[in-house]
Structure formats: C-alpha cells, structure tokens
Design an enzyme around this catalytic site. Sequence first.
Site, PDB file in Angstrom:
ATOM      1  CG  ASP A 228      17.496  -2.203   0.505  1.00 26.61           C
ATOM      2  OD1 ASP A 228      16.515  -1.574   0.945  1.00 26.61           O
ATOM      3  OD2 ASP A 228      18.245  -2.896   1.224  1.00 26.61           O
TER       4      ASP A 228
ATOM      5  CG  ASP B 233      19.924  -5.996   3.015  1.00 21.03           C
ATOM      6  OD1 ASP B 233      19.080  -5.164   2.615  1.00 21.03           O
ATOM      7  OD2 ASP B 233      20.095  -6.263   4.208  1.00 21.03           O
TER       8      ASP B 233
ATOM      9  CG  ASP C 211      18.272   0.949   6.374  1.00 24.68           C
ATOM     10  OD1 ASP C 211      18.911   1.475   7.291  1.00 24.68           O
ATOM     11  OD2 ASP C 211      17.268   1.472   5.842  1.00 24.68           O
TER      12      ASP C 211
END
Length: 245
Positions: free
Chosen positions: A16, A195, A18
Amino acid sequence: MSGLPEPRAGWALFLDFDGSIVEIAPTPGAVEVPETLPPLLRGLRAALGGAVAIVTGRPIAGIDSFLGDAVPAVAGLHGLERRGADGAIVRPPLPGDALRRAVARLEAFAAAHPGVLVEDKTRSVALHYRLAPEAEAACRDAANAALADGLAGWAVAEGKRVFEIRPEGVAKGAAIAAFMAEAPFRGRVPVFCGDDITDEDGFAAVDALGGIGIRVGDAAPTRAAFEVATVGELLGWLARVAGHA
C-alpha cells in the site's frame, strides 16, 4: 521489528502507499516521498526478481507522479485499474454521467463544509474529512446521498477519514490475486503491507494464498499476522528485505 518475518527470496511483495510506505498527509497532494524510497523500491525489485507491486487507492498516474518508474506493477483505485509488470494496463471504460453528478454534489457539499475535500479520481470519487473530523457523520450522509443518484452497482467504502464511491466488488484482494496469476509473481509467496480498513481485504487474500499480512499502525481488529507501529519501522524492515532476500 524483531517480530517481523525473516526475508525470503521467494516472496512476492505488495505495498500500500499512503500510511504504509509514505506518511499520511493532511491532503492527498501534500504527501512527501523520501528521496530514499524510489531506490529502496528498486532494490526490492532486484532482490525479489521483479515481484513487487504497489496496491493503492490512488490512480496509477498519481503513483507514477510520486515514484517515477521505480515500480512498474501498480494496482490503482483499489484494483479498479491495474498495470502489470510488463506495462500492460487493464481498466474499465470511463463511467457515465452518474459519477459526474456525484462529484458535483460532493463538491457542493465540500464548499459548505470547511476542511472537507473532494478527490475526483475520474473512475471513482473520494470525500476526505481529515481536516474536519467533526464532519464524519455529515460526510457519510453526503456520500450515501450522492451514491443514490443513479449509481446502481456502486458502493460507499470507508477508510481513514475518507468515504469513497466506487464500483461494488472492487477490492485490493482481487488485485493481488490477479497479480499472483502473472509473471513474475506466479509461484511466489505473497506478502502484503497496508494500514487501513481498505487493506483488510488484501490481508485476507494473502492469508488464503498462504502468504503474510503486515499492518502498519494500531487500528483494530486486523487480519494481518504481523504489525509494526510506524511507517519508519516498515521501511527499515523493507531495507532488510532488499538487502537479504
């Protein structure tokens, strides 16, 4: 980082963007990419036989603007568009007028709510309230109202201080599975680092494929088998993978 798995040469690595390999910024355009990140990503590709991909909610073009040619394989818009390691891009046709109406409605809503931002991704749209956390309930209602205006077969997905309108069934897990059916990912063990709530589908997908999920941050619960507290910790571990895989 002692609890993280030891690097293996047979991994396929999915990252991922960001909140995972770059810090989350107040606005999507304010992200700062450390100058060490593109070389690290190239090192990971060299260590893992090219089997590295970015899997993100951002468009592919947005990732390219931040990372250049460091990672050819990218799944953008949560997998709605996907570019393989060979450079071939798969994406659906541009949506019709209903999405344009949704964007216009959300932009009018944002204009009346300071701190709320609309991110028009062309094939989806996101309503961010990171700068106005008190507007969460109003943003949820606005996104659902925009969805109801002719966007059959679409859904509102929730992430960290964001509501996104995108086609139903689009998720990072499906994008990871598609990569795993192609070279150079095929036959490797998938490792996914993320996240957000939107990454849980990816953790479930790699778990089903006998792989490894690593979650950045302390949100709960998670399907990931491993966790690190910060982006910096994950980047430190990725440097180990690049050096020792």
